[in-house]
Design a protein around this motif. Structure first.
Motif, PDB file in Angstrom:
ATOM      1  N   SER A  61      19.730  43.521  30.358  1.00 49.34           N
ATOM      2  CA  SER A  61      19.898  42.986  31.741  1.00 49.34           C
ATOM      3  C   SER A  61      19.533  43.943  32.714  1.00 49.34           C
ATOM      4  O   SER A  61      19.216  45.100  32.482  1.00 49.34           O
ATOM      5  N   GLN A  62      19.429  43.353  33.898  1.00 39.41           N
ATOM      6  CA  GLN A  62      18.916  44.164  35.053  1.00 39.41           C
ATOM      7  C   GLN A  62      20.178  45.234  35.204  1.00 39.41           C
ATOM      8  O   GLN A  62      19.631  46.369  35.500  1.00 39.41           O
ATOM      9  N   LYS A  63      21.451  45.054  34.970  1.00 41.19           N
ATOM     10  CA  LYS A  63      22.405  46.047  35.236  1.00 41.19           C
ATOM     11  C   LYS A  63      22.179  47.131  34.083  1.00 41.19           C
ATOM     12  O   LYS A  63      22.502  48.218  34.319  1.00 41.19           O
ATOM     13  N   ASP A  69      26.046  35.257  31.130  1.00 40.72           N
ATOM     14  CA  ASP A  69      26.568  35.441  32.232  1.00 40.72           C
ATOM     15  C   ASP A  69      25.714  35.298  33.446  1.00 40.72           C
ATOM     16  O   ASP A  69      24.605  35.969  33.637  1.00 40.72           O
ATOM     17  N   ARG A 121      25.604  35.346  36.238  1.00 38.05           N
ATOM     18  CA  ARG A 121      25.355  36.440  37.489  1.00 38.05           C
ATOM     19  C   ARG A 121      24.511  37.592  36.982  1.00 38.05           C
ATOM     20  O   ARG A 121      23.820  38.234  37.827  1.00 38.05           O
ATOM     21  N   GLN A 122      24.166  37.581  35.836  1.00 40.46           N
ATOM     22  CA  GLN A 122      23.049  38.811  35.351  1.00 40.46           C
ATOM     23  C   GLN A 122      21.744  38.163  35.210  1.00 40.46           C
ATOM     24  O   GLN A 122      21.652  36.863  34.903  1.00 40.46           O
ATOM     25  N   SER A 158      21.538  49.089  42.800  1.00 39.98           N
ATOM     26  CA  SER A 158      21.086  47.846  42.492  1.00 39.98           C
ATOM     27  C   SER A 158      20.121  47.313  43.427  1.00 39.98           C
ATOM     28  O   SER A 158      19.236  46.587  42.984  1.00 39.98           O
ATOM     29  N   ASP A 218      21.030  35.318  32.521  1.00 42.30           N
ATOM     30  CA  ASP A 218      21.413  35.461  31.263  1.00 42.30           C
ATOM     31  C   ASP A 218      22.357  34.515  30.810  1.00 42.30           C
ATOM     32  O   ASP A 218      23.261  33.919  31.439  1.00 42.30           O
TER      33      ASP A 218
END
Length: 140
Positions: free
Chosen positions: A49-51, A93, A95-96, A61, A90
């Motif tokens: 993920s980007q996170k 999730d 949001r990801q 971010s 994702d």
């Protein structure tokens, strides 16, 4: 002599790094180092993920988004993105975003890796022999 050997090794590593950065700059002459780091991270962590990228590289971010977008299809300065990475929701999730190399990105990273594995040692040996030659000709 040990210090000379260590200095030579650092010089050769610096030359290899310069060659790799130069290859990235052939794709985009203004590519910042942060984008290079993101690209290398994605190549080594496809599907993450980007996170995870943000956490791993210690980026805010907004910084991660800006750099990944420029490597993908959209550049905030109004020019097209480089098309080297793609981002998708994702499925675990929504949001990801997960990040992957595009075929163009994979080709570039393979070229860089092939340089590091195959070409760099021979070209660096040539540079090293030139350094040795200069050192031998230098008056004591």
């Amino acid at each position: 002599m040990q210090e000379l050997s260590k200095a030579r090794e650092q010089n050769l590593r610096g030359l290899a790094l310069f060659a790799i950065i130069s290859r990235f700059r052939e794709v985009d002459s203004e590519m910042p180092v942060q984008q290079m780091l993101c690209l290398v991270w994605v190549a080594n962590n496809e599907g993450k993920s980007q996170k995870e990228l943000r956490d791993s590289l210690g980026m805010a971010s907004s910084t991660a988004s800006r750099n990944l977008n420029a490597l993908a299809d959209y550049h905030r300065l109004g020019k097209p993105g480089l098309g080297l990475v793609e981002m998708a929701d994702d499925f675990r999730d929504r949001r990801q975003k997960v990040v992957r190399l595009t075929p163009k990105g994979r080709t570039l990273m393979n070229e860089v890796l092939n340089y590091v594995i195959a070409e760099a040692p021979s070209s660096l040996r040539k540079v090293e022999s030139e350094i040795l030659f200069k050192e031998q000709r230098r008056p004591a």
